[in-house]
Design a protein around this motif. Structure first.
Motif, mmCIF file in Angstrom:
data_model
loop_
_atom_site.group_PDB
_atom_site.id
_atom_site.type_symbol
_atom_site.label_atom_id
_atom_site.label_comp_id
_atom_site.label_asym_id
_atom_site.label_seq_id
_atom_site.Cartn_x
_atom_site.Cartn_y
_atom_site.Cartn_z
ATOM 1 N N UNK A 171 42.478 38.375 48.879
ATOM 2 C CA UNK A 171 41.065 38.586 48.558
ATOM 3 C C UNK A 171 40.892 39.707 47.545
ATOM 4 N N UNK A 172 41.991 40.293 47.124
ATOM 5 C CA UNK A 172 41.912 41.353 46.124
ATOM 6 C C UNK A 172 41.445 42.676 46.682
ATOM 7 N N UNK A 173 41.616 42.852 47.994
ATOM 8 C CA UNK A 173 41.115 44.071 48.625
ATOM 9 C C UNK A 173 42.043 45.263 48.426
ATOM 10 N N UNK A 174 43.263 45.014 48.059
ATOM 11 C CA UNK A 174 44.231 46.106 47.895
ATOM 12 C C UNK A 174 44.434 46.384 46.413
ATOM 13 N N UNK A 175 43.341 46.603 45.709
ATOM 14 C CA UNK A 175 43.453 46.741 44.265
ATOM 15 C C UNK A 175 44.356 47.913 43.888
ATOM 16 N N UNK A 176 44.398 48.917 44.764
ATOM 17 C CA UNK A 176 45.217 50.078 44.443
ATOM 18 C C UNK A 176 46.706 49.740 44.496
ATOM 19 N N UNK A 177 47.043 48.651 45.177
ATOM 20 C CA UNK A 177 48.457 48.302 45.332
ATOM 21 C C UNK A 177 48.847 47.125 44.446
ATOM 22 N N UNK A 178 47.891 46.558 43.744
ATOM 23 C CA UNK A 178 48.162 45.296 43.071
ATOM 24 C C UNK A 178 48.925 45.465 41.768
ATOM 25 N N UNK B 113 31.333 38.339 54.977
ATOM 26 C CA UNK B 113 31.812 39.498 54.231
ATOM 27 C C UNK B 113 33.236 39.279 53.732
ATOM 28 N N UNK B 114 34.075 38.745 54.602
ATOM 29 C CA UNK B 114 35.493 38.658 54.267
ATOM 30 C C UNK B 114 35.919 37.263 53.837
ATOM 31 N N UNK B 115 34.945 36.342 53.769
ATOM 32 C CA UNK B 115 35.310 35.025 53.250
ATOM 33 C C UNK B 115 35.922 35.183 51.877
ATOM 34 N N UNK B 116 37.144 34.762 51.715
ATOM 35 C CA UNK B 116 37.856 35.278 50.550
ATOM 36 C C UNK B 116 37.943 34.333 49.354
ATOM 37 N N UNK B 117 37.019 33.409 49.233
ATOM 38 C CA UNK B 117 36.899 32.790 47.930
ATOM 39 C C UNK B 117 36.140 33.768 47.046
#
Lengths: 210, 210
Positions: A171-178, B113-117
């Motif tokens: 989901x791109x939530x770890x942008x700091x690690x990407x 919130x976390x639906x990841x599309x």
DNA sequence: CATGAAATCTTGACGCTGTCAAGATGGCTG
DNA sequence: CAGCCATCTTGACAGCGTCAAGATTTCATG
């Protein structure tokens, strides 16, 4: 023979499988929203209401797709397992890597499998196909079960970590690690598994702020 | 005054907020599939096309709902934090407990919130509202950052574990653990966090099958 | 205060969706 | 050969998101 190929028989012959394949194709090409009974029917070359005779509506089609998805999911994990490092901990990390890579390579299908509105899936996948699909995860956890901890707890720990990491990462939530190299973030986060199955009282870390 | 109340003014006055509240109500009552622009409009007492002037279609409404959801999500975590045990590790577990309980009490909203599309959410929530919403998690991780490990790695470990546990648990995937008393499975799985931020070489466990 | 621009909301329409009912087709069994 | 039944088609329905055009209200500007 040409007649056999050209004339469209009234009976498709293997429509159910064709619809599942069409569904997988739609998921791959257009994501979850592209999965449609009517589009599956069109792709299989039948009328829009034909799928109703093979699945219990859209829910049924999704369930069938989840079944096939589980099979491929398991293959990903097992392939990673047999390819990777042949130690208990190496096997565990390989399974988890397969978990991540399957989700990366089959986003929509992974999302379909784990989409957690229970009504989308008539039968709990975890009990049926799931127990088969998760068997690799279960097996790789076995060497790390302490005597005083239920098997299910260790499995839930490993499963939670890799599942949470997979979904959040995709989901791109770890942008700091990407920006890390391939699987870099994976390795760093999965390092927590180096502690799995070890007694907490065995670590007397200096400056541990409990 | 009666005229003011009875006659329906052409301008609603605060339609945007009314639509968001209607959307939250629909999510709560009927799950993700019950969230509909037309039903929101009906609930707010306006015509079916009125929402288009306040949101960028359905995506925009979902984004607005996710914003409000993040606020409530954060409140859950902070409330759990200030209520629970006042130690670094106690605060961390309280935050995670708030994470779980919010998802339990607001399934559809959590899923939204976390639906990841990624296309469902025009702006990455993690960067904007998200950085505010996840600040509690970030803060509670701070005491456990070793010198040689980036902050983001520890945060990703904790976040992955609680997020994975939450989604899998709510999906009913941990059926073997669900008979446990309230939060029993949570405590058992979160025990892995007792190892977070500790050096792996500090554990010399007898019989550790690395 | 008047007037025009802009925001807001309504109405109507379009194509797409899942689903149902009724009928056509064709293979299989008795 | 007759009839049953699974299979597939056709047609219809309501609900959905979205767009266009028009009505209404508010607001700012002269």
């Amino acid at each position: 023979m040409d007649a056999d190929l050209q004339k469209k028989p009234h009976h498709h012959g293997n429509l159910r499988e064709a619809l599942v394949l069409a569904g997988l194709q739609l998921l791959e090409e257009g994501g979850p929203d592209a999965l449609t009974l009517r589009k599956c029917a069109a792709l299989a070359g039948v009328s829009h209401a034909a799928p109703a005779h093979h699945f219990d509506g859209l829910h049924g089609l999704k369930w069938a797709l989840a079944e096939e998805g589980f099979r491929r999911f398991r293959n990903y994990m097992v392939d990673a397992e047999v390819t990777g490092e042949q130690t208990p901990r190496g096997r565990m990390k390989s399974i988890c890597r397969g978990y991540l890579h399957f989700a990366r390579d089959n986003r929509a299908l992974f999302q379909l499998i784990f989409g957690f509105d229970a009504k989308d899936v008539p039968v709990r996948p975890t009990r049926d196909v799931g127990s088969f699909g998760y068997e690799p995860l279960r097996r790789c956890c076995a060497p790390f079960i302490p005597d005083d901890v239920p098997r299910e707890v260790i499995e839930a720990q490993v499963w939670s970590l890799i599942h949470g990491f997979t979904t959040l990462f995709l989901a791109g939530r770890f942008w700091a690690l990407e920006d890390a190299p391939e699987d870099g973030a994976f390795d760093q986060v999965m390092a927590l598994l180096d502690r799995v199955g070890t007694a907490p009282e065995s670590l007397g870390n200096p400056g541990d702020p409990s």
